[in-house]
Design an enzyme around this catalytic site. Structure first.
Site, PDB file in Angstrom:
ATOM      1  N   SER A  49       5.787 -39.250 -44.029  1.00  0.00           N
ATOM      2  CA  SER A  49       4.482 -38.823 -43.517  1.00  0.00           C
ATOM      3  C   SER A  49       4.220 -39.135 -42.047  1.00  0.00           C
ATOM      4  O   SER A  49       3.306 -38.559 -41.459  1.00  0.00           O
ATOM      5  CB  SER A  49       3.386 -39.466 -44.372  1.00  0.00           C
ATOM      6  N   GLY A  51       6.147 -40.872 -38.089  1.00  0.00           N
ATOM      7  CA  GLY A  51       7.320 -41.374 -37.382  1.00  0.00           C
ATOM      8  C   GLY A  51       8.585 -40.561 -37.599  1.00  0.00           C
ATOM      9  O   GLY A  51       8.560 -39.328 -37.655  1.00  0.00           O
ATOM     10  N   PHE A  73       3.224 -43.468 -48.580  1.00  0.00           N
ATOM     11  CA  PHE A  73       2.127 -44.301 -49.067  1.00  0.00           C
ATOM     12  C   PHE A  73       0.976 -44.168 -48.087  1.00  0.00           C
ATOM     13  O   PHE A  73       0.984 -44.800 -47.027  1.00  0.00           O
ATOM     14  CB  PHE A  73       2.608 -45.750 -49.130  1.00  0.00           C
ATOM     15  N   GLU A  74       0.016 -43.333 -48.385  1.00  0.00           N
ATOM     16  CA  GLU A  74      -1.078 -43.071 -47.452  1.00  0.00           C
ATOM     17  C   GLU A  74      -2.407 -43.127 -48.189  1.00  0.00           C
ATOM     18  O   GLU A  74      -2.460 -42.920 -49.400  1.00  0.00           O
ATOM     19  CB  GLU A  74      -0.903 -41.679 -46.814  1.00  0.00           C
ATOM     20  N   ASP A 110       3.958 -45.880 -54.213  1.00  0.00           N
ATOM     21  CA  ASP A 110       4.836 -46.951 -53.743  1.00  0.00           C
ATOM     22  C   ASP A 110       6.306 -46.610 -54.011  1.00  0.00           C
ATOM     23  O   ASP A 110       6.762 -46.676 -55.156  1.00  0.00           O
ATOM     24  CB  ASP A 110       4.439 -48.260 -54.446  1.00  0.00           C
ATOM     25  N   LEU A 138      11.591 -45.719 -44.636  1.00  0.00           N
ATOM     26  CA  LEU A 138      10.428 -46.564 -44.928  1.00  0.00           C
ATOM     27  C   LEU A 138      10.268 -47.643 -43.871  1.00  0.00           C
ATOM     28  O   LEU A 138      11.249 -48.218 -43.413  1.00  0.00           O
ATOM     29  CB  LEU A 138      10.598 -47.266 -46.282  1.00  0.00           C
ATOM     30  N   ALA A 139       9.035 -47.910 -43.494  1.00  0.00           N
ATOM     31  CA  ALA A 139       8.732 -49.093 -42.684  1.00  0.00           C
ATOM     32  C   ALA A 139       7.524 -49.729 -43.346  1.00  0.00           C
ATOM     33  O   ALA A 139       6.454 -49.137 -43.376  1.00  0.00           O
ATOM     34  CB  ALA A 139       8.424 -48.709 -41.253  1.00  0.00           C
ATOM     35  N   TYR A 234      14.261 -59.197 -32.432  1.00  0.00           N
ATOM     36  CA  TYR A 234      14.614 -58.024 -33.229  1.00  0.00           C
ATOM     37  C   TYR A 234      16.020 -58.183 -33.849  1.00  0.00           C
ATOM     38  O   TYR A 234      16.142 -58.673 -34.970  1.00  0.00           O
ATOM     39  CB  TYR A 234      14.490 -56.705 -32.426  1.00  0.00           C
ATOM     40  N   LYS A 243      18.329 -55.230 -41.045  1.00  0.00           N
ATOM     41  CA  LYS A 243      19.065 -54.059 -40.554  1.00  0.00           C
ATOM     42  C   LYS A 243      20.580 -54.229 -40.795  1.00  0.00           C
ATOM     43  O   LYS A 243      21.271 -53.271 -41.114  1.00  0.00           O
ATOM     44  CB  LYS A 243      18.773 -53.805 -39.079  1.00  0.00           C
TER      45      LYS A 243
HETATM   46  P1  NAI Z   1       6.350 -45.334 -39.596  1.00  0.00           P
HETATM   47  O1  NAI Z   1       5.422 -46.477 -39.792  1.00  0.00           O
HETATM   48  O2  NAI Z   1       5.927 -44.251 -38.659  1.00  0.00           O
HETATM   49  O3  NAI Z   1       6.669 -44.622 -41.024  1.00  0.00           O
HETATM   50  C1  NAI Z   1       6.830 -45.332 -42.189  1.00  0.00           C
HETATM   51  C2  NAI Z   1       6.806 -44.412 -43.395  1.00  0.00           C
HETATM   52  O4  NAI Z   1       7.028 -45.203 -44.564  1.00  0.00           O
HETATM   53  C3  NAI Z   1       5.472 -43.672 -43.626  1.00  0.00           C
HETATM   54  O5  NAI Z   1       5.734 -42.376 -44.125  1.00  0.00           O
HETATM   55  C4  NAI Z   1       4.792 -44.517 -44.723  1.00  0.00           C
HETATM   56  O6  NAI Z   1       3.857 -43.802 -45.514  1.00  0.00           O
HETATM   57  C5  NAI Z   1       6.016 -44.899 -45.523  1.00  0.00           C
HETATM   58  N1  NAI Z   1       5.824 -46.079 -46.378  1.00  0.00           N
HETATM   59  C6  NAI Z   1       5.577 -47.355 -46.019  1.00  0.00           C
HETATM   60  N2  NAI Z   1       5.507 -48.148 -47.117  1.00  0.00           N
HETATM   61  C7  NAI Z   1       5.725 -47.346 -48.188  1.00  0.00           C
HETATM   62  C8  NAI Z   1       5.791 -47.547 -49.594  1.00  0.00           C
HETATM   63  N3  NAI Z   1       5.633 -48.768 -50.134  1.00  0.00           N
HETATM   64  N4  NAI Z   1       6.006 -46.471 -50.382  1.00  0.00           N
HETATM   65  C9  NAI Z   1       6.154 -45.229 -49.867  1.00  0.00           C
HETATM   66  N5  NAI Z   1       6.125 -44.978 -48.546  1.00  0.00           N
HETATM   67  C10 NAI Z   1       5.916 -46.022 -47.718  1.00  0.00           C
HETATM   68  O7  NAI Z   1       7.736 -45.979 -39.179  1.00  0.00           O
HETATM   69  P2  NAI Z   1       8.960 -45.532 -38.274  1.00  0.00           P
HETATM   70  O8  NAI Z   1       8.862 -46.252 -36.978  1.00  0.00           O
HETATM   71  O9  NAI Z   1       9.172 -44.070 -38.289  1.00  0.00           O
HETATM   72  O10 NAI Z   1      10.144 -46.265 -39.054  1.00  0.00           O
HETATM   73  C11 NAI Z   1      10.988 -45.637 -39.988  1.00  0.00           C
HETATM   74  C12 NAI Z   1      12.351 -46.298 -39.928  1.00  0.00           C
HETATM   75  O11 NAI Z   1      12.908 -46.106 -38.614  1.00  0.00           O
HETATM   76  C13 NAI Z   1      12.301 -47.827 -40.165  1.00  0.00           C
HETATM   77  O12 NAI Z   1      13.431 -48.217 -40.902  1.00  0.00           O
HETATM   78  C14 NAI Z   1      12.406 -48.383 -38.739  1.00  0.00           C
HETATM   79  O13 NAI Z   1      12.941 -49.681 -38.702  1.00  0.00           O
HETATM   80  C15 NAI Z   1      13.355 -47.359 -38.124  1.00  0.00           C
HETATM   81  N6  NAI Z   1      13.374 -47.327 -36.660  1.00  0.00           N
HETATM   82  C16 NAI Z   1      12.194 -47.313 -35.927  1.00  0.00           C
HETATM   83  C17 NAI Z   1      12.254 -47.345 -34.543  1.00  0.00           C
HETATM   84  C18 NAI Z   1      11.001 -47.337 -33.707  1.00  0.00           C
HETATM   85  O14 NAI Z   1      11.082 -47.632 -32.524  1.00  0.00           O
HETATM   86  N7  NAI Z   1       9.875 -46.980 -34.252  1.00  0.00           N
HETATM   87  C19 NAI Z   1      13.547 -47.357 -33.820  1.00  0.00           C
HETATM   88  C20 NAI Z   1      14.708 -47.264 -34.685  1.00  0.00           C
HETATM   89  C21 NAI Z   1      14.596 -47.291 -36.059  1.00  0.00           C
END
Ligand code: NAI
Length: 397
Positions: A49, A51, A73-74, A110, A138-139, A234, A243
């Site tokens: 949803s 990122g 999860f929204e 979840d 997931l984050a 990190y 990671k």
């Molecule tokens: P984000 O916060 O934008 O997206 C997280 C997603 O996970 C959302 O769709 C949210 O609804 C979902 N989510 C969270 N908990 C949940 C649960 N219990 N059940 C179902 N859905 C759940 O995060 P982002 O930054 O896109 O991160 C995604 C991955 O990319 C992570 O593994 C992060 O470590 C990795 N990453 C992020 C970077 C950054 O600079 N933002 C750089 C490189 C990797």
């Protein structure tokens, strides 16, 4: 209602449906401008949803007309209270996908739970048969383990010693010194339990046992490495241990998918402004300096540009081969980690303070991206207009 951005710390308490829609449409337009590829056909995105996951869903649908199932999860909207941005993003994505004749359904729940896995598998069986790509994005700060019932909380701490460095309050531009206490007993295990590879593995086990994985299936999870200045908090900190575990899991998955020639990959992505990254100390300051350098060199990318390169130049190349580094990881952080970029980071990091930040860093770019995450700051959107916060997602299961 008229929706204004209301902040608490690094969290926006409101989101704008029209702005979130603009964000999604911009990403769709970007992918369409790159032309179609022979990409995936039936895709499951876990963390779909916001990122990188949202961009992966958009790239799947609009680069190769894939049917997509999204899990996230929204919070849904209530009268007078907006939904979280991922809700509005998904509503906009479904609308655009359906208008283009593409299958799109989603599950809000979840992803760590058995129930959501079962529900997802039922949906795949009923509607798609088999899937050929699973994105795991997931984050989350917390995971309740489905077998033990224990709730694990991840922490962002250095290991061994306290770590001090500069950090920025990106709302004010004030730079201060932050000291982060080292991890204590249990922190590493808990962080690995939340952000490591166990749940990814469980998803693949469940999907394989249900026989919903196609021949040559591919699954990708996202990782980060980053520069020396963020290393203690990190990559060499508690999150880095998670990671490491995620990266190791890619090999375990490839091994278990051998019979159907499936592959598990980790893609190392660039540092970007997302809800997850804005919560980590030091990283937002690094990102503001990084943005300035990469923009001046013409190599800046957001989530969609990153994922476009992942699909077009790594996963679905015409030769069919997937380029990786010596540790088997896909690298789309290659421009961030370029020697000239990192050398400039080292030089500028020494000079950056509250007075110099406006020259050295791209704080404007950071705050614009942050506002955009919640649907604010788009010039095309009239923020004085009365909008309906009660947006429904057509195709939410
Ligand atoms: P984000 O916060 O934008 O997206 C997280 C997603 O996970 C959302 O769709 C949210 O609804 C979902 N989510 C969270 N908990 C949940 C649960 N219990 N059940 C179902 N859905 C759940 O995060 P982002 O930054 O896109 O991160 C995604 C991955 O990319 C992570 O593994 C992060 O470590 C990795 N990453 C992020 C970077 C950054 O600079 N933002 C750089 C490189 C990797």
């Amino acid at each position: 209602m008229i929706i204004k951005q209301r902040m608490r710390g690094f969290i926006s308490l409101t989101a704008h449906p029209k702005g979130c829609e603009r964000n999604v449409l911009n990403q769709i337009e970007y992918i369409k401008s790159k032309g179609e590829i022979e990409g995936p056909k039936n895709v499951l995105v876990i963390g779909a949803s916001t990122g990188f996951g949202l961009s992966s869903r958009i790239a799947s649908a609009f680069s190769s007309n894939a049917a997509t199932i999204g899990v996230f999860f929204e919070k849904e909207p209530q009268e007078g209270k907006t939904a979280t941005p991922g809700w509005y993003n998904t509503a906009a994505f479904h609308k655009a996908a359906h208008a283009a004749g593409l299958y799109a359904k989603s599950i809000n729940g979840d992803a760590f739970s058995n129930e959501v896995k079962v529900k997802t598998i039922e949906l795949i069986k009923a509607d798609l048969g088999k899937i050929d790509l699973i994105i795991y994005s997931l984050a989350s700060p917390v995971r309740t383990h489905p077998e033990t019932g224990i709730t694990h909380r991840s922490v962002l701490k250095p290991i061994g010693n306290q770590y001090s460095n500069k950090t920025v309050d990106f709302h004010t531009g004030i730079i201060s010194e932050v000291s982060i206490e080292p991890s204590v007993d249990g922190d590493i295990e808990n962080t690995v339990a939340v952000m490591g590879g166990e749940d990814w593995n469980m998803w693949i086990d469940a999907l394989q046992a249900a026989d919903v994985l196609a021949e040559n299936v591919v699954t990708v999870a996202y990782s980060y490495i980053g520069p020396a200045v963020t290393e203690p908090v990190y990559r060499k900190g508690t999150i880095g241990k998670a990671k490491d575990d995620l990266e190791k899991t890619a090999f375990d998955i490839t091994e278990k998918l051998k019979s159907i020639n499936g592959k598990g990959y980790v893609s190392v992505n660039k540092a970007l402004v997302t809800q997850a990254s804005s919560a980590i100390p030091i990283i937002p300051l690094y990102i503001t300096v990084l943005y300035k350098i990469m923009k001046s060199k013409g190599i800046h990318e957001g989530c969609i540009e990153q994922i476009q390169r992942l699909y077009y130049d790594r996963l679905y190349t015409t030769s069919g081969s997937v380029p990786t580094d010596s540790a088997g990881r896909i690298r789309i952080d290659d421009w961030e980690m370029r020697e000239d970029v990192q050398q400039e980071i080292l030089n500028l990091w020494k000079q950056v303070d509250t007075d110099t930040l406006h020259n050295i860093g791209d704080l404007k770019g950071y705050t614009k991206d942050f506002k955009n995450l919640f649907g604010f700051g788009f010039k095309e959107v009239d923020y004085h207009e009365d909008v309906n916060e009660m947006v429904e997602i057509d195709g939410l299961i």
